[in-house]
Design a protein around this motif. Structure first.
Motif, mmCIF file in Angstrom:
data_model
loop_
_atom_site.group_PDB
_atom_site.id
_atom_site.type_symbol
_atom_site.label_atom_id
_atom_site.label_comp_id
_atom_site.label_asym_id
_atom_site.label_seq_id
_atom_site.Cartn_x
_atom_site.Cartn_y
_atom_site.Cartn_z
ATOM 1 N N UNK A 170 0.815 -1.218 0.000
ATOM 2 C CA UNK A 170 0.000 0.000 0.000
ATOM 3 C C UNK A 170 0.847 1.266 0.000
ATOM 4 N N UNK A 171 1.948 1.263 0.761
ATOM 5 C CA UNK A 171 2.802 2.451 0.834
ATOM 6 C C UNK A 171 3.390 2.780 -0.528
ATOM 7 N N UNK A 172 3.853 1.754 -1.227
ATOM 8 C CA UNK A 172 4.416 1.946 -2.565
ATOM 9 C C UNK A 172 3.379 2.536 -3.514
ATOM 10 N N UNK A 173 2.170 1.971 -3.509
ATOM 11 C CA UNK A 173 1.132 2.431 -4.428
ATOM 12 C C UNK A 173 0.598 3.791 -4.040
ATOM 13 N N UNK A 174 0.573 4.097 -2.749
ATOM 14 C CA UNK A 174 0.183 5.448 -2.305
ATOM 15 C C UNK A 174 1.141 6.488 -2.883
ATOM 16 N N UNK A 175 2.427 6.163 -2.826
ATOM 17 C CA UNK A 175 3.439 7.078 -3.357
ATOM 18 C C UNK A 175 3.316 7.189 -4.884
ATOM 19 N N UNK A 176 3.029 6.072 -5.533
ATOM 20 C CA UNK A 176 2.853 6.061 -6.990
ATOM 21 C C UNK A 176 1.671 6.962 -7.376
ATOM 22 N N UNK A 177 0.557 6.828 -6.657
ATOM 23 C CA UNK A 177 -0.625 7.651 -6.922
ATOM 24 C C UNK A 177 -0.320 9.126 -6.697
ATOM 25 N N UNK A 178 0.455 9.415 -5.651
ATOM 26 C CA UNK A 178 0.820 10.801 -5.349
ATOM 27 C C UNK A 178 1.550 11.439 -6.522
ATOM 28 N N UNK A 179 2.568 10.748 -7.066
ATOM 29 C CA UNK A 179 3.346 11.322 -8.161
ATOM 30 C C UNK A 179 2.531 11.383 -9.454
ATOM 31 N N UNK A 180 1.624 10.433 -9.644
ATOM 32 C CA UNK A 180 0.764 10.482 -10.824
ATOM 33 C C UNK A 180 -0.130 11.722 -10.782
ATOM 34 N N UNK A 181 -0.738 11.989 -9.623
ATOM 35 C CA UNK A 181 -1.571 13.184 -9.471
ATOM 36 C C UNK A 181 -0.724 14.457 -9.525
ATOM 37 N N UNK A 182 0.518 14.362 -9.069
ATOM 38 C CA UNK A 182 1.434 15.507 -9.128
ATOM 39 C C UNK A 182 1.614 15.962 -10.569
ATOM 40 N N UNK A 183 1.854 15.005 -11.471
ATOM 41 C CA UNK A 183 2.044 15.358 -12.880
ATOM 42 C C UNK A 183 0.728 15.789 -13.524
ATOM 43 N N UNK A 184 -0.391 15.199 -13.093
ATOM 44 C CA UNK A 184 -1.691 15.630 -13.594
ATOM 45 C C UNK A 184 -1.934 17.092 -13.232
ATOM 46 N N UNK A 185 -1.634 17.459 -11.985
ATOM 47 C CA UNK A 185 -1.850 18.823 -11.516
ATOM 48 C C UNK A 185 -1.059 19.828 -12.336
ATOM 49 N N UNK A 186 0.239 19.556 -12.537
ATOM 50 C CA UNK A 186 1.075 20.513 -13.255
ATOM 51 C C UNK A 186 0.881 20.456 -14.765
#
Length: 231
Positions: A113-129
Motif C-alpha cells: 500500500x505504501x508503494x502504491x500510495x506514493x505512486x498515486x501521489x506522483x501520478x496526481x502531481x504530474x496531472x496537476x502541473x
C-alpha cells in the motif's frame, strides 16, 4: 527524522516510481497520436548517450532523469487531433491514478500500500502541473495551457517559436551532432593526454641521460685519481 527507511523510500521514488510515472505520461502521447496516424513516432526513455534503440523506443543511459515523446507529423492533422494529443498525458496519468486509488479503496494491493500510495501521489502531481494552464521554463506553455488556447483560439498564442512536441527527425539530427561533438572532444582530450605523456617520457629520457652522463664523469674522475695514486 529522516532515517534509513526514508532514504530507501526516496531511492525507490527516484529510480522506480518517477521514471514509470513519466513513462506512462509520455505513453499517453504515443497512444493517442497513433489514432490520428502519427508519422515517425519515438518514445525516448532517459537522457544522455544511447544504450540501444528498438523500434520506436530509444533507451538512453540516464533513464531515471527524463522521458519524452517526439513525432514528425499526423496524417489526420487538425486542431481536434492536437487537442487530443496534448490532453493525452493528463488523461493517461489520471486514469492510472484513479484506477489504483479505487483498487486500494476496495482492499486490493494492500500488501504494498505504501508503494502504491506514493505512486498515486506522483501520478496526481504530474496531472496537476499538466492540467492547470501555466507557462513553464523559457515561456513554454504546459499541456493545460496548450489545450485551453487550442479550444479558445484554435492555435497557440504564446510567442515561443519552439515546437511543444519536438520533431523526431530534428531530435535525431541534434543527437548525432551532439555525439560527434562529444567524440571530437574525447579525441582532443586523448591527443592532449598522449602529448603530455610523450612530453613526460622525453623529459624522463633527458633526465636519465643527464644521470648517465654525470655517472660517467664521476667514473672518469675516479679512474684518473687511481692512476695518479699508482704513479
Amino acid at each position: 527524522m529522516f532515517g534509513l527507511a526514508d532514504l530507501f523510500s526516496l531511492i525507490i521514488s527516484a529510480f522506480i516510481i518517477l521514471p514509470v510515472v513519466i513513462f506512462i505520461r509520455e505513453l499517453g502521447y504515443l497512444i493517442v497520436s497513433e489514432i490520428f496516424g502519427v508519422k515517425n513516432p519515438r518514445l525516448t526513455i532517459g537522457t544522455g548517450p544511447r544504450v540501444f534503440k528498438f523500434g520506436i523506443f530509444d533507451v538512453r543511459k540516464y533513464y531515471h532523469l527524463y522521458s519524452w515523446f517526439s513525432f514528425d507529423s499526423l496524417k489526420r492533422d487538425s486542431n481536434f487531433a492536437y487537442i487530443c494529443v496534448y490532453a493525452a498525458p493528463i488523461l493517461t496519468n489520471l486514469v492510472v491514478a484513479l484506477t489504483l486509488n479505487a483498487l486500494l479503496a476496495n482492499g486490493y494491493l494492500q500488501e504494498y500500500a505504501t508503494f502504491w500510495d506514493r505512486f498515486i501521489f506522483y501520478a496526481f502531481y504530474y496531472v496537476l502541473f499538466d492540467v492547470v494552464p501555466m507557462k513553464t521554463f523559457n515561456g513554454m506553455p504546459n499541456n493545460g495551457l496548450v489545450v485551453y488556447e487550442m479550444i479558445r483560439y484554435g492555435k497557440r498564442t504564446d510567442y515561443n517559436q519552439d515546437s511543444f512536441i519536438p520533431s523526431t527527425t530534428e531530435v535525431e539530427q541534434q543527437y548525432e551532432e551532439e555525439m560527434e561533438r562529444i567524440e571530437e572532444l574525447r579525441d582532443q582530450q586523448k591527443e592532449k593526454t598522449d602529448s603530455t605523456v610523450e612530453e613526460k617520457e622525453i623529459e624522463q629520457q633527458k633526465e636519465q641521460e643527464k644521470e648517465e652522463l654525470k655517472e660517467q664523469e664521476e667514473q672518469e674522475k675516479r679512474e684518473v685519481k687511481q692512476q695518479e695514486k699508482g704513479e
